[in-house]
Design an enzyme around this catalytic site. Structure first.
Site, PDB file in Angstrom:
ATOM      1  N   LEU A   1      -8.109   0.023 -15.162  1.00 39.55           N
ATOM      2  CA  LEU A   1      -7.198   1.094 -14.876  1.00 39.55           C
ATOM      3  C   LEU A   1      -8.203   2.613 -15.433  1.00 39.55           C
ATOM      4  O   LEU A   1      -9.192   2.131 -16.108  1.00 39.55           O
ATOM      5  CB  LEU A   1      -5.930   1.215 -15.545  1.00 39.55           C
ATOM      6  N   PRO A   2      -7.886   3.667 -14.939  1.00 42.36           N
ATOM      7  CA  PRO A   2      -8.712   4.683 -15.289  1.00 42.36           C
ATOM      8  C   PRO A   2      -8.776   5.224 -16.801  1.00 42.36           C
ATOM      9  O   PRO A   2      -9.917   5.355 -17.204  1.00 42.36           O
ATOM     10  CB  PRO A   2      -8.142   5.708 -14.689  1.00 42.36           C
TER      11      PRO A   2
ATOM     12  N   THR B   1     -12.169   1.171 -19.538  1.00 42.56           N
ATOM     13  CA  THR B   1     -12.902   1.871 -20.709  1.00 42.56           C
ATOM     14  C   THR B   1     -11.893   2.856 -20.982  1.00 42.56           C
ATOM     15  O   THR B   1     -11.597   3.877 -20.201  1.00 42.56           O
ATOM     16  CB  THR B   1     -14.118   2.672 -20.127  1.00 42.56           C
TER      17      THR B   1
ATOM     18  N   LYS C   1     -18.446  -0.490 -26.477  1.00 44.86           N
ATOM     19  CA  LYS C   1     -18.820   0.286 -25.058  1.00 44.86           C
ATOM     20  C   LYS C   1     -19.205   1.801 -25.508  1.00 44.86           C
ATOM     21  O   LYS C   1     -20.253   2.083 -25.125  1.00 44.86           O
ATOM     22  CB  LYS C   1     -17.852   0.105 -24.220  1.00 44.86           C
TER      23      LYS C   1
ATOM     24  N   LYS D   1     -16.736  11.005 -19.682  1.00 45.78           N
ATOM     25  CA  LYS D   1     -15.908  10.436 -20.337  1.00 45.78           C
ATOM     26  C   LYS D   1     -15.944   9.561 -21.224  1.00 45.78           C
ATOM     27  O   LYS D   1     -15.376   9.658 -22.198  1.00 45.78           O
ATOM     28  CB  LYS D   1     -14.972   9.575 -19.055  1.00 45.78           C
TER      29      LYS D   1
HETATM   30  P1  NAD Z   1     -10.820   3.994  -9.802  1.00 45.79           P
HETATM   31  O1  NAD Z   1     -10.174   5.236 -10.017  1.00 45.79           O
HETATM   32  O2  NAD Z   1     -11.797   3.921  -8.722  1.00 45.79           O
HETATM   33  O3  NAD Z   1      -9.691   2.754  -9.902  1.00 45.79           O
HETATM   34  C1  NAD Z   1      -8.658   2.895 -10.581  1.00 45.79           C
HETATM   35  C2  NAD Z   1      -7.184   2.365  -9.963  1.00 45.79           C
HETATM   36  O4  NAD Z   1      -6.175   1.994 -10.764  1.00 45.79           O
HETATM   37  C3  NAD Z   1      -7.135   3.190  -8.592  1.00 45.79           C
HETATM   38  O5  NAD Z   1      -7.135   1.959  -7.474  1.00 45.79           O
HETATM   39  C4  NAD Z   1      -5.487   3.464  -8.796  1.00 45.79           C
HETATM   40  O6  NAD Z   1      -4.857   3.429  -7.735  1.00 45.79           O
HETATM   41  C5  NAD Z   1      -5.338   2.305  -9.820  1.00 45.79           C
HETATM   42  N1  NAD Z   1      -4.139   2.769 -10.710  1.00 45.79           N
HETATM   43  C6  NAD Z   1      -3.965   3.798 -11.551  1.00 45.79           C
HETATM   44  N2  NAD Z   1      -2.834   3.617 -12.275  1.00 45.79           N
HETATM   45  C7  NAD Z   1      -2.255   2.620 -11.972  1.00 45.79           C
HETATM   46  C8  NAD Z   1      -0.918   1.769 -12.254  1.00 45.79           C
HETATM   47  N3  NAD Z   1      -0.227   2.377 -13.393  1.00 45.79           N
HETATM   48  N4  NAD Z   1      -0.756   0.580 -11.950  1.00 45.79           N
HETATM   49  C9  NAD Z   1      -1.707   0.039 -10.975  1.00 45.79           C
HETATM   50  N5  NAD Z   1      -2.647   0.659 -10.375  1.00 45.79           N
HETATM   51  C10 NAD Z   1      -3.044   1.906 -11.025  1.00 45.79           C
HETATM   52  O7  NAD Z   1     -11.825   3.607 -11.265  1.00 45.79           O
HETATM   53  P2  NAD Z   1     -12.873   2.644 -11.455  1.00 45.79           P
HETATM   54  O8  NAD Z   1     -14.240   3.356 -11.087  1.00 45.79           O
HETATM   55  O9  NAD Z   1     -12.599   1.382 -10.684  1.00 45.79           O
HETATM   56  O10 NAD Z   1     -13.022   2.588 -13.136  1.00 45.79           O
HETATM   57  C11 NAD Z   1     -11.947   1.643 -13.487  1.00 45.79           C
HETATM   58  C12 NAD Z   1     -12.217   1.600 -15.048  1.00 45.79           C
HETATM   59  O11 NAD Z   1     -13.374   0.911 -15.236  1.00 45.79           O
HETATM   60  C13 NAD Z   1     -12.346   3.078 -15.852  1.00 45.79           C
HETATM   61  O12 NAD Z   1     -11.793   2.993 -17.240  1.00 45.79           O
HETATM   62  C14 NAD Z   1     -13.760   3.205 -15.906  1.00 45.79           C
HETATM   63  O13 NAD Z   1     -14.205   4.069 -16.903  1.00 45.79           O
HETATM   64  C15 NAD Z   1     -14.331   1.811 -16.147  1.00 45.79           C
HETATM   65  N6  NAD Z   1     -15.835   1.706 -15.633  1.00 45.79           N
HETATM   66  C16 NAD Z   1     -16.185   2.242 -14.358  1.00 45.79           C
HETATM   67  C17 NAD Z   1     -17.411   2.103 -14.084  1.00 45.79           C
HETATM   68  C18 NAD Z   1     -17.859   2.583 -12.581  1.00 45.79           C
HETATM   69  O14 NAD Z   1     -19.232   2.532 -12.308  1.00 45.79           O
HETATM   70  N7  NAD Z   1     -17.025   2.890 -11.624  1.00 45.79           N
HETATM   71  C19 NAD Z   1     -18.362   1.241 -14.687  1.00 45.79           C
HETATM   72  C20 NAD Z   1     -18.123   0.757 -16.034  1.00 45.79           C
HETATM   73  C21 NAD Z   1     -16.673   0.824 -16.441  1.00 45.79           C
END
Ligand code: NAD
Length: 294
Positions: free
Chosen positions: A65-66, A96, A171, A246
């Site tokens: 999740l975000p 994260t 991390k 972030k």
């Molecule tokens: P994203 O915004 O693409 O995806 C988040 C998903 O969570 C979305 O599909 C959203 O609809 C869903 N969501 C939000 N609230 C919800 C809820 N209450 N119930 C169910 N679903 C819900 O984000 P991402 O890029 O996939 O990143 C996710 C996590 O991974 C973050 O914490 C980010 O910091 C971490 N991260 C991302 C990357 C990257 O390169 N994108 C790398 C390492 C870590």
């Protein structure tokens, strides 16, 4: 084969859940966005109408999740997921988030006899798709043994960092250091270039000398030095500046809470925030070189 509930199917969660399906697990997914559910159904998962419905009877609940508020909202409180689970389910939050929320959820789970780990990842969307993520886990040893069994189908390096919250701390430490050495690498290369050196030759010199670091070795920020690096592709991410800002915010919280004098980390955050505010949030973080060049 395990019964897995996967919550949060964004850029990272989507490919991670797909890898679990491909590894033969029985995966039920939940997201707020219907298109994300449809994509996973097409990949062979089942979808549920709520997180609780997805988690019913699951061996593992995995969330991606975000931010902390989404994780707290999903797991805590009378209508949170933890209240619907028992000790037969292992919960892994791969988002994260701030270490304080990770500890709070971890402690709430422990009080209810549920195994919980914060398990944030290193590696971006490409590593999520390739199943080569690194996981940094915080929680107890018994839960870590169970976590490894399923995380191995989404990643290749799985570390037990320590008790609840430790994965998030690991991390944050890593990404703060990454930000610092990316900026330092950019400054060194620009200084050399302005004094007539070829950035490629200077990179070779520093790689064989004590300035060697990951940014220089696999992610050179100077365009044209490394064919496959984002710098040679108009700084298309890669790892976006928005996400680096972030993560640096989370690192600052940990430094403040633990009384660490992280002057370099703070400066890195200021520089990345200014770079973001200049309209570069969606570009790769190695593009901080453009700011140095101005
Ligand atoms: P994203 O915004 O693409 O995806 C988040 C998903 O969570 C979305 O599909 C959203 O609809 C869903 N969501 C939000 N609230 C919800 C809820 N209450 N119930 C169910 N679903 C819900 O984000 P991402 O890029 O996939 O990143 C996710 C996590 O991974 C973050 O914490 C980010 O910091 C971490 N991260 C991302 C990357 C990257 O390169 N994108 C790398 C390492 C870590």
């Amino acid at each position: 084969m395990a019964k897995v509930a996967f919550i949060g199917l964004g850029n990272m969660g989507g490919p991670m859940a797909t890898n679990l399906v491909q590894a033969g697990h029985d995966v039920t997914v939940f997201d707020l966005v219907e298109a994300a559910l449809e994509q996973l159904r097409n990949a062979g998962a089942s979808s549920a109408a709520s997180a609780a419905q997805a988690a019913a009877g699951a061996d593992y609940v995995i969330s991606m999740l975000p931010a902390g508020r989404h994780v707290a909202g999903t797991y805590l409180g009378d209508d949170g997921l933890l209240a619907t689970l028992d000790g037969s389910t292992t919960v892994l939050d791969c988002s994260t988030i701030d270490a304080a929320t990770a500890r709070e959820v971890g402690e709430a789970a422990a009080n209810m006899g549920i195994g919980f780990m914060d398990a944030p990842v290193s590696g971006g969307v490409a590593a999520a798709a390739a199943g080569t993520l690194a996981f940094m886990c915080g929680g107890d040893a018994a839960t870590f043994e169970k976590a490894k069994l399923i995380l191995a189908d989404m990643g290749k390096n799985i570390f037990h960092a320590g008790p609840a919250g430790s994965g998030q701390v690991a991390k944050a430490c890593n990404n703060m250091l990454l930000a610092i050495h990316m900026i330092g690498t950019g400054e060194a290369l620009e200084m050399g270039a302005r004094n007539g050196l070829d950035p490629g030759v200077l990179s070779e010199i520093m790689l064989a000398s004590s300035g060697r670091n990951w940014s220089l070795e696999v992610y050179n920020p100077y365009p044209g030095v490394m064919e496959n690096a984002p710098a040679s592709n108009d700084y298309k991410p890669g790892f976006m500046v928005d996400l680096m800002v972030k993560d640096l915010g989370l690192a600052m919280e940990i430094a403040e809470q633990s009384g660490v004098d992280n002057a370099m980390g703070q400066l890195a955050r200021e520089l990345y925030t200014a770079h973001q505010q200049a309209g570069n949030g969606q570009l790769d973080f190695s593009g901080i070189l453009m700011r140095i060049q101005k």
